[in-house]
Write a protein that holds these residues in place. Structure first.
Motif, PDB file in Angstrom:
ATOM      1  N   LYS A 226       7.635  53.236  41.445  1.00  0.00           N
ATOM      2  CA  LYS A 226       6.177  53.154  41.310  1.00  0.00           C
ATOM      3  C   LYS A 226       5.611  51.758  41.536  1.00  0.00           C
ATOM      4  O   LYS A 226       4.519  51.612  42.068  1.00  0.00           O
ATOM      5  CB  LYS A 226       5.725  53.704  39.964  1.00  0.00           C
TER       6      LYS A 226
ATOM      7  N   TRP B  54      10.595  58.223  39.594  1.00  0.00           N
ATOM      8  CA  TRP B  54       9.257  57.664  39.751  1.00  0.00           C
ATOM      9  C   TRP B  54       9.175  56.262  39.130  1.00  0.00           C
ATOM     10  O   TRP B  54       8.599  55.352  39.714  1.00  0.00           O
ATOM     11  CB  TRP B  54       8.203  58.580  39.142  1.00  0.00           C
TER      12      TRP B  54
ATOM     13  N   ALA C  77      -5.660  56.992  44.346  1.00  0.00           N
ATOM     14  CA  ALA C  77      -6.013  57.950  43.302  1.00  0.00           C
ATOM     15  C   ALA C  77      -4.766  58.414  42.553  1.00  0.00           C
ATOM     16  O   ALA C  77      -4.765  58.508  41.334  1.00  0.00           O
ATOM     17  CB  ALA C  77      -6.744  59.144  43.911  1.00  0.00           C
ATOM     18  N   ASP C  78      -3.700  58.693  43.267  1.00  0.00           N
ATOM     19  CA  ASP C  78      -2.477  59.185  42.630  1.00  0.00           C
ATOM     20  C   ASP C  78      -1.285  58.958  43.558  1.00  0.00           C
ATOM     21  O   ASP C  78      -0.976  59.791  44.405  1.00  0.00           O
ATOM     22  CB  ASP C  78      -2.624  60.667  42.299  1.00  0.00           C
ATOM     23  N   ASN C  79      -0.633  57.819  43.412  1.00  0.00           N
ATOM     24  CA  ASN C  79       0.514  57.494  44.261  1.00  0.00           C
ATOM     25  C   ASN C  79       1.644  58.507  44.110  1.00  0.00           C
ATOM     26  O   ASN C  79       2.310  58.847  45.079  1.00  0.00           O
ATOM     27  CB  ASN C  79       1.058  56.104  43.939  1.00  0.00           C
ATOM     28  N   ARG C  80       1.853  58.991  42.904  1.00  0.00           N
ATOM     29  CA  ARG C  80       2.959  59.929  42.701  1.00  0.00           C
ATOM     30  C   ARG C  80       2.716  61.225  43.464  1.00  0.00           C
ATOM     31  O   ARG C  80       3.629  61.762  44.088  1.00  0.00           O
ATOM     32  CB  ARG C  80       3.163  60.212  41.216  1.00  0.00           C
ATOM     33  N   LEU C  81       1.493  61.713  43.431  1.00  0.00           N
ATOM     34  CA  LEU C  81       1.170  62.932  44.179  1.00  0.00           C
ATOM     35  C   LEU C  81       1.407  62.711  45.668  1.00  0.00           C
ATOM     36  O   LEU C  81       1.976  63.571  46.347  1.00  0.00           O
ATOM     37  CB  LEU C  81      -0.286  63.344  43.934  1.00  0.00           C
TER      38      LEU C  81
ATOM     39  N   ARG D 246      -1.621  50.320  43.764  1.00  0.00           N
ATOM     40  CA  ARG D 246      -1.460  50.405  42.311  1.00  0.00           C
ATOM     41  C   ARG D 246      -2.395  49.416  41.630  1.00  0.00           C
ATOM     42  O   ARG D 246      -2.903  48.496  42.261  1.00  0.00           O
ATOM     43  CB  ARG D 246      -0.007  50.143  41.918  1.00  0.00           C
ATOM     44  N   GLU D 247      -2.614  49.594  40.375  1.00  0.00           N
ATOM     45  CA  GLU D 247      -3.488  48.721  39.606  1.00  0.00           C
ATOM     46  C   GLU D 247      -2.968  47.287  39.658  1.00  0.00           C
ATOM     47  O   GLU D 247      -1.778  47.022  39.510  1.00  0.00           O
ATOM     48  CB  GLU D 247      -3.540  49.188  38.148  1.00  0.00           C
TER      49      GLU D 247
END
Length: 63
Positions: free
Chosen positions: A15, A11, A30-34, A21-22
């Motif tokens: 990432k 990750w 909301a949640d790139n990893r998810l 992303r910020e």
């Protein structure tokens, strides 16, 4: 690590390459990893879009 999940080191390597992303132009995810993990899970398990496990949340909102 979950069976189809990313390790923390994997990750960390990807990432900063993903949109949403910020500090990135446009909306923030909301949640790139998810999102990445559910895509990997679907690909590796060979399941339809609507069949991810409950831990990934509502399929309509994950993709």
């Amino acid at each position: 690590m979950r069976r189809y999940g990313l390790s923390d080191s994997q990750w960390e390597r990807i990432k900063d390459l993903l949109p949403g992303r910020e500090g990135h132009v446009g909306g923030m995810a909301a949640d790139n990893r998810l999102f990445v993990e559910v895509v990997l899970y679907r690909y590796r398990a060979g399941i339809p879009r609507r069949d991810p496990p409950v831990r990934f949340g509502d399929w309509k909102n994950v993709h």
